[in-house]
Design a protein around this motif. Structure first.
Motif, mmCIF file in Angstrom:
data_model
loop_
_atom_site.group_PDB
_atom_site.id
_atom_site.type_symbol
_atom_site.label_atom_id
_atom_site.label_comp_id
_atom_site.label_asym_id
_atom_site.label_seq_id
_atom_site.Cartn_x
_atom_site.Cartn_y
_atom_site.Cartn_z
ATOM 1 N N ILE A 43 28.354 47.480 24.714
ATOM 2 C CA ILE A 43 29.748 47.060 24.862
ATOM 3 C C ILE A 43 30.480 48.000 25.820
ATOM 4 N N GLY A 44 30.163 49.295 25.740
ATOM 5 C CA GLY A 44 30.754 50.238 26.687
ATOM 6 C C GLY A 44 30.350 49.934 28.121
ATOM 7 N N VAL A 45 29.068 49.591 28.320
ATOM 8 C CA VAL A 45 28.598 49.217 29.668
ATOM 9 C C VAL A 45 29.310 47.954 30.147
ATOM 10 N N LEU A 46 29.441 46.974 29.251
ATOM 11 C CA LEU A 46 30.137 45.740 29.613
ATOM 12 C C LEU A 46 31.588 46.028 29.987
ATOM 13 N N ALA A 47 32.222 46.933 29.235
ATOM 14 C CA ALA A 47 33.602 47.312 29.559
ATOM 15 C C ALA A 47 33.686 47.977 30.926
ATOM 16 N N ALA A 48 32.626 48.704 31.305
ATOM 17 C CA ALA A 48 32.628 49.387 32.596
ATOM 18 C C ALA A 48 32.639 48.409 33.764
ATOM 19 N N THR A 49 32.136 47.204 33.546
ATOM 20 C CA THR A 49 32.105 46.231 34.638
ATOM 21 C C THR A 49 33.507 45.773 35.035
ATOM 22 N N TYR A 50 34.480 45.917 34.118
ATOM 23 C CA TYR A 50 35.866 45.638 34.497
ATOM 24 C C TYR A 50 36.281 46.589 35.623
ATOM 25 N N GLY A 51 35.998 47.882 35.419
ATOM 26 C CA GLY A 51 36.339 48.862 36.442
ATOM 27 C C GLY A 51 35.526 48.680 37.703
ATOM 28 N N ALA A 52 34.240 48.333 37.551
ATOM 29 C CA ALA A 52 33.390 48.118 38.724
ATOM 30 C C ALA A 52 33.907 46.959 39.555
ATOM 31 N N GLY A 53 34.268 45.862 38.891
ATOM 32 C CA GLY A 53 34.809 44.717 39.616
ATOM 33 C C GLY A 53 36.123 45.044 40.297
ATOM 34 N N SER A 54 36.975 45.764 39.581
ATOM 35 C CA SER A 54 38.262 46.156 40.170
ATOM 36 C C SER A 54 38.064 47.069 41.367
ATOM 37 N N PHE A 55 37.114 47.993 41.249
ATOM 38 C CA PHE A 55 36.824 48.903 42.355
ATOM 39 C C PHE A 55 36.401 48.129 43.603
ATOM 40 N N ILE A 56 35.469 47.209 43.445
ATOM 41 C CA ILE A 56 34.994 46.408 44.575
ATOM 42 C C ILE A 56 36.120 45.547 45.135
ATOM 43 N N GLY A 57 36.886 44.930 44.221
ATOM 44 C CA GLY A 57 37.937 44.022 44.661
ATOM 45 C C GLY A 57 39.080 44.713 45.374
ATOM 46 N N ILE A 58 39.523 45.829 44.838
ATOM 47 C CA ILE A 58 40.659 46.529 45.444
ATOM 48 C C ILE A 58 40.322 47.008 46.849
ATOM 49 N N MET A 59 39.143 47.594 47.002
ATOM 50 C CA MET A 59 38.773 48.137 48.305
ATOM 51 C C MET A 59 38.493 47.034 49.315
ATOM 52 N N SER A 60 37.668 46.065 48.935
ATOM 53 C CA SER A 60 37.317 45.001 49.866
ATOM 54 C C SER A 60 38.503 44.081 50.115
ATOM 55 N N GLY A 61 39.322 43.852 49.070
ATOM 56 C CA GLY A 61 40.471 42.960 49.233
ATOM 57 C C GLY A 61 41.477 43.482 50.236
ATOM 58 N N ALA A 62 41.793 44.768 50.161
ATOM 59 C CA ALA A 62 42.750 45.346 51.108
ATOM 60 C C ALA A 62 42.245 45.216 52.541
ATOM 61 N N PHE A 63 40.935 45.433 52.747
ATOM 62 C CA PHE A 63 40.358 45.312 54.092
ATOM 63 C C PHE A 63 40.386 43.858 54.561
ATOM 64 N N ILE A 64 39.982 42.935 53.696
ATOM 65 C CA ILE A 64 39.950 41.513 54.068
ATOM 66 C C ILE A 64 41.349 41.004 54.392
ATOM 67 N N ILE A 65 42.327 41.399 53.577
ATOM 68 C CA ILE A 65 43.703 40.937 53.801
ATOM 69 C C ILE A 65 44.237 41.428 55.135
ATOM 70 N N GLU A 66 43.963 42.672 55.461
ATOM 71 C CA GLU A 66 44.483 43.226 56.705
ATOM 72 C C GLU A 66 43.764 42.655 57.928
ATOM 73 N N GLN A 67 42.452 42.359 57.804
ATOM 74 C CA GLN A 67 41.680 41.908 58.956
ATOM 75 C C GLN A 67 41.644 40.385 59.106
ATOM 76 N N ILE A 68 41.637 39.652 57.980
ATOM 77 C CA ILE A 68 41.465 38.197 58.045
ATOM 78 C C ILE A 68 42.653 37.464 57.439
ATOM 79 N N GLY A 69 43.038 37.830 56.240
ATOM 80 C CA GLY A 69 44.106 37.131 55.529
ATOM 81 C C GLY A 69 43.756 36.996 54.061
ATOM 82 N N TRP A 70 44.767 36.780 53.219
ATOM 83 C CA TRP A 70 44.546 36.804 51.775
ATOM 84 C C TRP A 70 43.703 35.638 51.277
ATOM 85 N N ARG A 71 43.734 34.479 51.959
ATOM 86 C CA ARG A 71 42.935 33.337 51.506
ATOM 87 C C ARG A 71 41.439 33.633 51.542
#
Length: 457
Positions: A144-172
């Motif tokens: 359950i602790g490992v499963l909970a960690a995937t929330y942070g892992a997903g957020s980590f990937i999303g926050i970093m990649s999302g900011a780059f994608i939004i600035e270079q391509i767009g939010w869609r």
């Protein structure tokens, strides 16, 4: 029914429950990555569609609202029809919502697509229930602790990649790149998730679900309208009255129906009341800060940095989130729940409290988000452990769904409160008001956590 991955098991030497844990972790991480990607786009979407901050604040709650309304029904369906088929159905609807968001021409279409994406959040209680049922007892807390960690892992990937994608391509593009990922998850879920386990008889309480939905939605509209028209507007009080009446009718109906959406007898027993209150307050405060962070970082009244810095400054917090979940599971298995519970509450209080102690700088934002995210992850991981362990046999998904419903309500209300503050006050005043609210809630959480021992069964 046996797993359909025996060949892979032989090839890589993994246990069957390892494959299940990996798949469920990827599903949760994908949902969280999609959520995190769009955070940096809030100011840009507000400008593109020409709407106020309190309307933009519905981008996160649209998902949480559907989650709050449907989680109990999804949990019951999982216990009645089998968790595998319900996970697959949720993934299909979620994928449709992600694809629609990528082509949203206006705010209403975007919000509709976000409601479909709410089915992604509904998978979480089923995931925790599957882990509890399919994992050896000695590994449940760690899993359950490992499963909970995937929330942070997903957020980590999303926050970093999302900011780059939004600035270079767009939010869609943040949504469009996730469509093939969801399709792959559907294929793997079909082959890996087992179709067995304890099932119970019953039917879905549609009347209860409708009353519950009306209560939550009218309450959220009331908070939104306060930001748009002020607390004295008649619509505010009409919505508050509808919300209270609907909640009363819901509770009365649940006591009388043979197949209630919510087993009131189960949640009256310790530790459900105390744990669910804790989960609500933690998620409520976390989502208030999550909503305001892009404005604090990118707006002229804040640090006035470019969009890419939203990802850069929030990324370390996602890492601490990812680490703190498994750490909480390890601490619970060694020390019990009381010490890590209090530690998580102290992190929340200190994380938001340092906002008032030092001048606002990028380093301070990083520290605030790291400390607060660690506390959030620790507390929610322990909340999920306790609820799953306390659930009656055959009701693990329903019990987990109840907890996630309460979390979704907190997650839906948090951004609305933050959006109302950003609309009612000048930006700098709004930041102060929001952090004061979070500080007060964190103090309540600490007070509650100090007495958690006497509420455990």
């Amino acid at each position: 029914m046996v797993f359909r991955v025996d060949m892979i098991t032989l090839m890589f030497g993994l246990k069957r429950y390892h494959h299940l844990l990996i798949l469920l972790g990827f599903i949760i991480a994908t949902v969280m990555a999609t959520e995190a990607m769009i955070i940096a786009a809030f100011p840009g979407i507000e400008e593109e569609f020409g709407v106020s901050s309190v309307i933009i604040a519905w981008i996160l709650p649209a998902v949480m609202l559907v989650g709050a309304v449907l989680l109990l029904a999804i949990g019951s369906l999982g216990d009645i029809l089998g968790k595998r088929r319900i996970v697959l159905a949720c993934l299909i609807v979620y994928g449709a919502g992600v694809a629609l968001a990528g082509y949203a021409p206006d705010m209403p279409t975007l919000l509709i697509s976000r409601t479909l994406q709410g089915l992604g959040l509904a998978i979480a209680p089923l995931a925790y229930a599957l882990v509890a049922e399919e994992t050896p007892v000695e590994w449940v807390a760690t899993s359950i602790g490992v499963l909970a960690a995937t929330y942070g892992a997903g957020s980590f990937i999303g926050i970093m990649s999302g900011a780059f994608i939004i600035e270079q391509i767009g939010w869609r593009a943040c949504f469009l790149v996730m469509v093939p990922v969801v399709l792959l998850l559907i294929v793997f879920a079909w082959h890996i998730i087992p179709d067995h386990g304890i099932r119970k008889k019953g039917k879905i309480d549609l009347i209860g679900m409708m009353l519950f939905a009306i209560s939550i939605l009218s309450g959220m509209i009331a908070i939104t309208w306060i930001g748009l028209a002020g607390i004295s507007d008649p619509l505010v009080w009409i919505c508050i009255g509808v919300s209270i009446c609907s909640l009363f009718l819901f509770l009365r109906h649940e006591n009388q129906t043979e197949d209630p959406l919510l087993d009131l007898g189960m949640i009256h027993e310790a530790p459900f009341p105390e744990i669910t209150i804790n989960a609500f307050l933690v998620v409520f405060s976390f989502f208030i800060l999550l909503q305001v962070m892009p404005y604090l970082i990118a707006s002229p009244a804040g640090l006035a940095l470019s969009v890419i810095y939203v990802g850069i400054l929030l990324m370390p917090g996602s890492l601490t989130d990812m680490i703190s979940g498994p750490l909480a599971g390890f601490m619970v298995s060694r020390k019990g729940v009381v010490i890590p519970f209090i530690l998580g509450a102290l992190f929340l209080l200190f994380g938001c409290g340092i906002y008032f102690l030092f001048p606002m700088t990028p380093v301070l934002v990083v520290c605030i988000w790291m400390i607060f995210s660690a506390g959030m992850s620790i507390l929610l991981t322990i909340d999920n452990m306790i609820v799953v362990a306390s659930a009656p046999p055959g009701s693990t998904a329903t019990a987990s769904a109840f907890l996630h419903t309460i979390q979704s309500i907190g997650g839906a209300l948090g951004p609305i409160v933050a959006g109302a503050a950003l609309t009612l006050y000048a930006p700098e005043e709004a930041f102060t008001v929001i952090f004061l609210v979070v500080l007060g809630v964190s103090a309540i959480i600490l007070f509650q956590s100090a007495g958690i021992r006497r509420h455990l069964p």
